[in-house]
Enzyme design. Structure first.
Site, short mmCIF file in Angstrom:
data_model
loop_
_atom_site.label_atom_id
_atom_site.label_comp_id
_atom_site.label_asym_id
_atom_site.label_seq_id
_atom_site.Cartn_x
_atom_site.Cartn_y
_atom_site.Cartn_z
N CYS B 99 -33.81 95.58 6.14
CA CYS B 99 -34.60 94.38 5.87
C CYS B 99 -36.04 94.76 5.55
O CYS B 99 -36.63 95.60 6.22
CB CYS B 99 -34.55 93.47 7.10
SG CYS B 99 -35.47 91.95 6.92
N HIS B 141 -27.63 87.25 4.72
CA HIS B 141 -28.86 87.83 5.29
C HIS B 141 -30.07 86.95 4.93
O HIS B 141 -30.90 86.65 5.78
CB HIS B 141 -29.04 89.25 4.74
CG HIS B 141 -30.27 89.96 5.22
ND1 HIS B 141 -30.23 91.03 6.08
CD2 HIS B 141 -31.59 89.76 4.96
CE1 HIS B 141 -31.46 91.44 6.33
NE2 HIS B 141 -32.32 90.68 5.65
N GLU B 142 -30.14 86.52 3.65
CA GLU B 142 -31.30 85.73 3.22
C GLU B 142 -31.28 84.33 3.84
O GLU B 142 -32.34 83.80 4.21
CB GLU B 142 -31.36 85.63 1.69
CG GLU B 142 -31.46 86.98 0.95
CD GLU B 142 -32.61 87.87 1.40
OE1 GLU B 142 -33.56 87.37 2.03
OE2 GLU B 142 -32.54 89.09 1.13
N HIS B 145 -32.81 84.29 7.12
CA HIS B 145 -34.28 84.24 7.14
C HIS B 145 -34.77 82.78 7.12
O HIS B 145 -35.83 82.48 7.67
CB HIS B 145 -34.86 84.98 5.93
CG HIS B 145 -34.96 86.46 6.11
ND1 HIS B 145 -35.67 87.04 7.15
CD2 HIS B 145 -34.45 87.49 5.40
CE1 HIS B 145 -35.58 88.36 7.05
NE2 HIS B 145 -34.85 88.67 6.01
ZN LIG Z 1 -34.40 90.60 5.48
#
Ligand SMILES: [Zn+2]
Lengths: 203, 169
Positions: B99, B141-142, B145
């Site tokens: 990341c 993953h995004e 966030h």
């Molecule tokens: Zn990330």
């Protein structure tokens, strides 16, 4: 809370110059697994002002094993730390060793650019699996950064499982012959070997 | 257009819940999309950036799997994704993730192998995509966030690697 007994003047200097804390030691602890080994060991480290850098603590069979790289405060020698751990050794019947480490950790700078991969092996248990796999990796100039194995399955038909974290020895890529060589070994040992090149993408 | 600074842990804004994008026709939003795209293009091997990583607290992200050092054979190309919702998940796969907001650290994370995702493109038009493998991983993953989640929250025990397990359902 730190024990005030250990606030002597030599140690106070380490608060004025935090970088003075640079003597490193490898601490190994092993013993029959029971609750409290980690807590009681790290309590001594906390009370003596040791910093834990890298650590590996794991259960192996019925034993619990601890390996720690420590940064010792200037006033504390390896022998003094071992003495502080002695009551714990006696109470929990542990084997403890404190070993001074030379040099610093700067050697890691090229490791970030090394190509990394995870090798996993699965197959019937037989002598020489670890030796022959790691020998091949050594011949190919690959570094092993982590290796763990476990015997699975029933007692009559044990299955051997091994995971190795591998990286190229410098900032280059892993050798292209690694895949075919592992395929050969797979046939010779009659096991399954899977090599997953780590994706270095950032997200 | 501007290359934006990536916030890194322990920046508290990385832990916040992002707000939905209400209108896509505002010039400010379009400017932010361009900035995210330019930031992603400027960073080596960067396959995705979520708006909260540059301090923009909205449900917006960009993805380009082609930027990987070894791009997957099939991927959806450049994506601008607003207000994503994962509609379905199937299969699981452990893979290593790195990341931008946690430099020099990678870890094994369990993700759905295939996802169906609904979102709005940069014009606000509704779209639906089925993503697999690496592209599905980057999207998950995004989206994390946008919800203040970092991959370290989802790290799996290295000992799970030792157990033989089907990778797909
Ligand atoms: Zn990330």
């Amino acid at each position: 809370m730190r024990d005030p007994v250990f606030f002597d003047l030599t140690e106070l200097r380490s608060f004025v110059h935090p970088h003075a804390m640079n003597q490193r030691a490898l601490l190994t602890v092993a013993g029959r697994d029971r609750p409290g080994i980690v807590a009681r060991t790290t309590q001594v480290l906390f009370e003596t002002g040791c910093n834990i850098a890298d650590s590996s603590m794991t259960q192996l069979g019925g034993a619990f094993t601890v390996m720690l790289v420590l940064h010792l405060p200037p006033a504390l020698s390896c022998a003094a730390l071992a003495a502080r751990l002695q009551p714990l050794v006696d109470a929990m019947r542990l084997t403890v060793h404190v070993h001074p480490l030379e040099g610093d950790m700067a050697a890691n700078s090229s490791a970030n650019r090394a190509q990394k991969a995870t090798l996993s092996l699965l197959g019937a248990d037989q002598p020489g699996i670890v030796f022959r796999t790691t020998q091949l990796l050594a011949e190919m100039g690959c570094n092993i950064t982590d290796l763990y194995t476990r015997v699975l399955g029933s007692a009559e038909r044990p299955v051997y499982s091994m995971v190795i974290e591998v990286e190229s020895s410098d900032s280059s890529e892993l050798p292209p012959e690694l895949h075919p060589r592992l395929a050969q070994l797979e046939k010779q040992l009659n096991v399954e070997i899977n090599l997953r090149i780590a994706d270095s993408s950032l997200m | 257009m501007a290359i934006l600074e990536i916030l890194t842990y322990p920046e508290p804004r990385l832990r916040a819940q992002a707000e939905p994008v209400d209108r896509f026709d505002r010039p400010e939003l379009q400017q932010r999309v361009d900035d995210l795209l330019q930031t992603m293009a400027a960073l080596p091997a960067c396959v995705g950036v979520a708006a909260p990583q540059v301090g923009y607290p909205y449900r917006l992200l960009v993805i380009q799997c082609q930027n990987s050092r070894k791009p997957p054979l099939e991927h959806p190309g450049l994506l601008v994704v607003g207000n994503p919702e994962i509609l379905s998940w199937s299969g699981t796969e452990v893979g290593r993730e790195g990341c931008l907001s946690l430099p020099d650290y990678t870890g094994n994370v369990l993700r759905a192998q295939t996802i169906q995702v609904a979102f709005q493109d940069r014009d606000g038009q509704p779209r639906q995509l089925t993503l697999q493998g690496f592209a599905a991983r980057v999207m998950q993953h995004e989206i994390d966030h946008l919800n203040g989640t970092l991959f370290t929250d989802r790290i799996v025990s290295r000992k799970t690697d030792l157990f033989p397990r089907k990778q797909r359902q």
